[in-house]
Design a protein around this motif. Structure first.
Motif, PDB file in Angstrom:
ATOM      1  N   UNK A 121      66.044  74.911  25.438  1.00  0.00           N
ATOM      2  CA  UNK A 121      66.844  76.131  25.515  1.00  0.00           C
ATOM      3  C   UNK A 121      65.928  77.344  25.647  1.00  0.00           C
ATOM      4  N   UNK A 122      64.839  77.346  24.871  1.00  0.00           N
ATOM      5  CA  UNK A 122      63.911  78.472  24.938  1.00  0.00           C
ATOM      6  C   UNK A 122      63.230  78.556  26.304  1.00  0.00           C
ATOM      7  N   UNK A 123      62.817  77.423  26.833  1.00  0.00           N
ATOM      8  CA  UNK A 123      62.130  77.438  28.132  1.00  0.00           C
ATOM      9  C   UNK A 123      62.972  78.127  29.199  1.00  0.00           C
ATOM     10  N   UNK A 124      64.270  77.928  29.154  1.00  0.00           N
ATOM     11  CA  UNK A 124      65.144  78.548  30.143  1.00  0.00           C
ATOM     12  C   UNK A 124      65.069  80.072  30.049  1.00  0.00           C
ATOM     13  N   UNK A 125      65.109  80.612  28.835  1.00  0.00           N
ATOM     14  CA  UNK A 125      65.055  82.066  28.656  1.00  0.00           C
ATOM     15  C   UNK A 125      63.660  82.598  28.962  1.00  0.00           C
ATOM     16  N   UNK A 126      62.642  81.861  28.558  1.00  0.00           N
ATOM     17  CA  UNK A 126      61.263  82.266  28.818  1.00  0.00           C
ATOM     18  C   UNK A 126      61.036  82.512  30.301  1.00  0.00           C
ATOM     19  N   UNK A 127      61.644  81.697  31.138  1.00  0.00           N
ATOM     20  CA  UNK A 127      61.463  81.837  32.586  1.00  0.00           C
ATOM     21  C   UNK A 127      62.100  83.118  33.122  1.00  0.00           C
ATOM     22  N   UNK A 128      62.940  83.776  32.323  1.00  0.00           N
ATOM     23  CA  UNK A 128      63.616  84.995  32.749  1.00  0.00           C
ATOM     24  C   UNK A 128      62.910  86.257  32.253  1.00  0.00           C
ATOM     25  N   UNK A 129      61.804  86.109  31.537  1.00  0.00           N
ATOM     26  CA  UNK A 129      61.012  87.268  31.120  1.00  0.00           C
ATOM     27  C   UNK A 129      60.506  88.029  32.344  1.00  0.00           C
ATOM     28  N   UNK A 130      60.224  89.322  32.146  1.00  0.00           N
ATOM     29  CA  UNK A 130      59.551  90.097  33.181  1.00  0.00           C
ATOM     30  C   UNK A 130      58.530  91.011  32.513  1.00  0.00           C
ATOM     31  N   UNK A 131      58.012  91.977  33.257  1.00  0.00           N
ATOM     32  CA  UNK A 131      56.940  92.821  32.729  1.00  0.00           C
ATOM     33  C   UNK A 131      57.417  93.770  31.633  1.00  0.00           C
ATOM     34  N   UNK A 132      58.734  93.853  31.397  1.00  0.00           N
ATOM     35  CA  UNK A 132      59.267  94.755  30.376  1.00  0.00           C
ATOM     36  C   UNK A 132      59.927  94.036  29.210  1.00  0.00           C
ATOM     37  N   UNK A 133      59.961  92.710  29.248  1.00  0.00           N
ATOM     38  CA  UNK A 133      60.718  91.985  28.218  1.00  0.00           C
ATOM     39  C   UNK A 133      59.965  90.776  27.698  1.00  0.00           C
ATOM     40  N   UNK A 134      60.324  90.396  26.471  1.00  0.00           N
ATOM     41  CA  UNK A 134      59.799  89.181  25.857  1.00  0.00           C
ATOM     42  C   UNK A 134      60.974  88.397  25.279  1.00  0.00           C
ATOM     43  N   UNK A 135      60.934  87.084  25.420  1.00  0.00           N
ATOM     44  CA  UNK A 135      62.024  86.235  24.940  1.00  0.00           C
ATOM     45  C   UNK A 135      61.821  85.901  23.469  1.00  0.00           C
ATOM     46  N   UNK A 136      62.875  86.098  22.696  1.00  0.00           N
ATOM     47  CA  UNK A 136      62.852  85.789  21.267  1.00  0.00           C
ATOM     48  C   UNK A 136      63.685  84.539  21.003  1.00  0.00           C
ATOM     49  N   UNK A 137      63.172  83.665  20.123  1.00  0.00           N
ATOM     50  CA  UNK A 137      63.936  82.489  19.697  1.00  0.00           C
ATOM     51  C   UNK A 137      64.419  82.700  18.278  1.00  0.00           C
ATOM     52  N   UNK A 183      55.984  77.105  20.510  1.00  0.00           N
ATOM     53  CA  UNK A 183      54.763  77.827  20.873  1.00  0.00           C
ATOM     54  C   UNK A 183      54.183  77.266  22.172  1.00  0.00           C
ATOM     55  N   UNK A 184      54.138  75.948  22.286  1.00  0.00           N
ATOM     56  CA  UNK A 184      53.623  75.319  23.507  1.00  0.00           C
ATOM     57  C   UNK A 184      54.479  75.675  24.709  1.00  0.00           C
ATOM     58  N   UNK A 185      55.762  75.975  24.470  1.00  0.00           N
ATOM     59  CA  UNK A 185      56.662  76.384  25.551  1.00  0.00           C
ATOM     60  C   UNK A 185      56.541  77.871  25.870  1.00  0.00           C
ATOM     61  N   UNK A 186      55.664  78.574  25.141  1.00  0.00           N
ATOM     62  CA  UNK A 186      55.420  79.979  25.424  1.00  0.00           C
ATOM     63  C   UNK A 186      56.006  80.955  24.437  1.00  0.00           C
ATOM     64  N   UNK A 187      56.644  80.468  23.385  1.00  0.00           N
ATOM     65  CA  UNK A 187      57.290  81.356  22.423  1.00  0.00           C
ATOM     66  C   UNK A 187      56.250  82.057  21.546  1.00  0.00           C
ATOM     67  N   UNK A 188      56.386  83.376  21.431  1.00  0.00           N
ATOM     68  CA  UNK A 188      55.514  84.149  20.548  1.00  0.00           C
ATOM     69  C   UNK A 188      56.321  84.996  19.565  1.00  0.00           C
ATOM     70  N   UNK A 189      57.647  84.881  19.617  1.00  0.00           N
ATOM     71  CA  UNK A 189      58.513  85.623  18.711  1.00  0.00           C
ATOM     72  C   UNK A 189      59.560  84.680  18.147  1.00  0.00           C
TER      73      UNK A 189
END
Length: 371
Positions: A121-137, A183-189
């Motif tokens: 579920x997180x990976x899907x949102x992570x792919x929608x990040x851009x230069x102004x946003x960060x995905x939170x889980x 974390x391995x999927x890119x989550x930092x929050x």
């Protein structure tokens, strides 16, 4: 390029959003067997993609999936663990209008966190990040899971844990597994949503919790959260949201933070607290003096339960009042909770939801012009 800042943000959100009608219909169709899992996922993917676009348009720096793949803010995560089963709660909590939450989760075997569905579920949102946003889980806190699982769901379940200490260790280990996979999927929050402290502030738990001294239980709950936080990589920001219930615009408990402040604010090792402060049930700001170190506080002064917009000047005055206890530079602003802690959602429209978020942002821009 990923946004270079991290939570909390001056204008922030807790994480859940009202489900669109198409998604509600698809979930009902899936439960009734009219569509399969793939068809449901396609509707979820579309709804989440559209939601993230709206979050970006609203000027938020944090994006979430709105918890659109969940029925409950907490139980879906627990049901995704090995050794946990869906069931009916022996202790039913009733909202402020008397509606009970009857579903729960219970231990039926060795608890594990491998291959948890929230990672995908997180990976899907992570792919929608851009230069102004960060995905939170967002996930229920380890303490919240302990609170639910220690109550059990069935006498015939095979619970391998002799006591709450053993259960707490197993829960912590499972969370560490899930968190490292995130974390391995890119989550930092990572945000721990936690209603346990919101329960402990009430008169019902003033002296004892399940027959045990209240301070002893508070320290056990802080310890299980801290055990997971201690195992996180250095650049994983872990925050927590504290709530007194948010169920179809209802609440479950009342009381200021005073009787939990020593442990919650002084001993729990999160980076920031998202705190409910939208009405008198939350008490005054004085307990914030117990917030230790350089932790930040996100003031949940805008209610997500009601459609009426707050007066900006009143909110700014309350922020100034809170700044007597925590410096203004360590404060942020958000709604007091999400808009849909369960899939039914609170009693307001999507337009009213986004008006609330616009209000949070406009006030934050005035109070912290540097943002």
């Amino acid at each position: 390029m990923t946004y270079q800042h991290n939570a909390p943000f001056r204008a922030d959100v807790v994480g859940s959003y009202l489900r669109p009608a198409e998604l509600k219909a698809a979930r009902a169709d899936f439960e009734a067997g009219r569509i399969d899992e793939a068809a449901l996922k396609a509707v979820e993917d579309k709804a989440i993609t559209e939601l993230v676009a709206k979050q970006k348009s609203a000027g938020l720096h944090v994006i979430t999936d709105g918890e659109f793949r969940r029925a409950y803010w907490h139980l879906d995560f627990m049901w995704g663990l090995q050794g946990v089963r869906r069931g009916t709660a022996p202790i039913q909590f009733k909202g402020s209008d008397g509606t009970a939450v009857v579903e729960a989760a219970g231990v039926v075997g060795e608890i594990g966190g491998e291959n948890h569905p929230f990672v995908e579920h997180y990976r899907f949102v992570k792919a929608l990040e851009d230069e102004n946003t960060i995905a939170k889980q967002t996930v229920p806190s380890p303490a919240q899971t302990l609170f639910v699982l220690q109550q059990g769901i069935a006498e015939d379940a095979a619970n391998p844990y002799a006591d709450n200490d053993a259960l707490a260790r197993a829960i912590a280990d499972a969370y560490i597994q899930v968190a490292h996979d995130l974390y391995a999927a890119g989550c930092r929050t990572l945000q721990f949503d936690d209603c346990t402290w919101g329960a402990f502030v009430s008169e019902d738990f003033k002296d004892t919790v399940f027959g045990v001294d209240a301070k002893t239980v508070q320290r056990q709950y802080a310890a299980v959260n801290n055990a997971v936080i201690a195992a996180m990589p250095e650049d994983m920001v872990v925050t927590t949201h504290i709530c007194r219930g948010n169920y179809q615009s209802q609440w479950f408990s009342a009381g200021g933070y005073g009787q939990v402040a020593d442990v919650l604010f002084g001993e729990e090792n999160v980076s920031a607290y998202y705190l409910e402060f939208d009405d008198d049930r939350s008490g005054d700001f004085e307990p914030l003096a117990k917030v230790s170190g350089d932790k930040k506080v996100v003031l949940g002064l805008i209610t997500s339960k009601k459609p009426e917009l707050e007066d900006p000047e009143t909110i700014k005055a309350r922020i100034a009042e809170a700044a007597q206890y925590v410096p203004l530079e360590r404060l942020c602003l958000s709604t007091q909770c999400g808009f849909a802690s369960t899939e039914e959602g609170n009693h307001l429209t999507e337009d009213q939801q986004w008006a609330k978020i616009a209000l949070v942002r406009s006030i934050a821009e005035e109070v912290w012009p540097e943002r």
